[in-house]
Design a protein around this motif. Structure first.
Motif, mmCIF file in Angstrom:
data_model
loop_
_atom_site.group_PDB
_atom_site.id
_atom_site.type_symbol
_atom_site.label_atom_id
_atom_site.label_comp_id
_atom_site.label_asym_id
_atom_site.label_seq_id
_atom_site.Cartn_x
_atom_site.Cartn_y
_atom_site.Cartn_z
ATOM 1 N N GLU A 1 -17.213 39.858 5.015
ATOM 2 C CA GLU A 1 -16.799 39.525 3.645
ATOM 3 C C GLU A 1 -17.369 38.175 3.209
ATOM 4 N N CYS A 2 -17.346 37.215 4.106
ATOM 5 C CA CYS A 2 -17.892 35.889 3.785
ATOM 6 C C CYS A 2 -19.395 35.954 3.575
ATOM 7 N N PHE A 3 -20.096 36.695 4.436
ATOM 8 C CA PHE A 3 -21.540 36.835 4.277
ATOM 9 C C PHE A 3 -21.875 37.552 2.965
ATOM 10 N N GLU A 4 -21.076 38.556 2.629
ATOM 11 C CA GLU A 4 -21.284 39.272 1.372
ATOM 12 C C GLU A 4 -21.066 38.345 0.173
ATOM 13 N N ALA A 5 -20.016 37.533 0.239
ATOM 14 C CA ALA A 5 -19.756 36.573 -0.841
ATOM 15 C C ALA A 5 -20.905 35.570 -0.960
ATOM 16 N N ALA A 6 -21.426 35.099 0.175
ATOM 17 C CA ALA A 6 -22.544 34.149 0.152
ATOM 18 C C ALA A 6 -23.764 34.777 -0.503
#
Length: 138
Positions: free
Chosen positions: A120-125
């Protein structure tokens, strides 16, 4: 550099504020971002009773992310501090891809979190980076 900081610390302990400030300004002229100068400046402010000025600026998101990255490299129990710094940086600026990316790295390395949280964090980045302007607004 260290000589100027040592002199500033001596003047600070002697309550000679102006001399300490001169030493710190000389240090800043040589190297504006030297970490021990920030520390000496904080000690000067603290000894003068200027407690708010002595604090590290908790609203400087770049510093928060940089500090978190260094702590992540150190490993160990510093991961909880890194997580706190990164979430603080993202609280200040949710559109910072570096903050999201590094939080993803932290979650990925942490055995106590799921791979889903890191993803999720990588997707947000990736989303934030794709939608950000090429040149920052002024």
């Amino acid at each position: 550099m260290e000589m100027w900081h040592d002199l500033a610390n001596i003047y600070t302990t002697l309550s000679q504020w102006r001399d300490a400030e001169v030493c710190l300004s000389k240090s800043q002229a040589i190297h504006p971002y030297f970490a021990s100068r920030f520390h000496s400046t904080g000690l000067l402010h603290e000894s003068r009773g200027l407690h708010q000025e002595a604090l590290i600026n908790p609203n400087h998101r770049v510093s928060l992310i940089s500090t978190a990255c260094v702590l992540m490299q150190l490993g160990g129990q510093s991961s909880s501090i890194s997580r706190s710094l990164l979430t603080d940086a993202l609280r200040l600026d949710r559109t910072n891809p570096s903050g999201w990316y590094n939080l993803g790295l932290l979650y990925k390395a942490d055995a106590g979190t799921s791979a889903w949280e890191a993803a999720e964090c990588f997707e947000a980045a990736a989303f934030v980076e794709e939608s950000s302007p090429i040149e920052p607004f002024r």
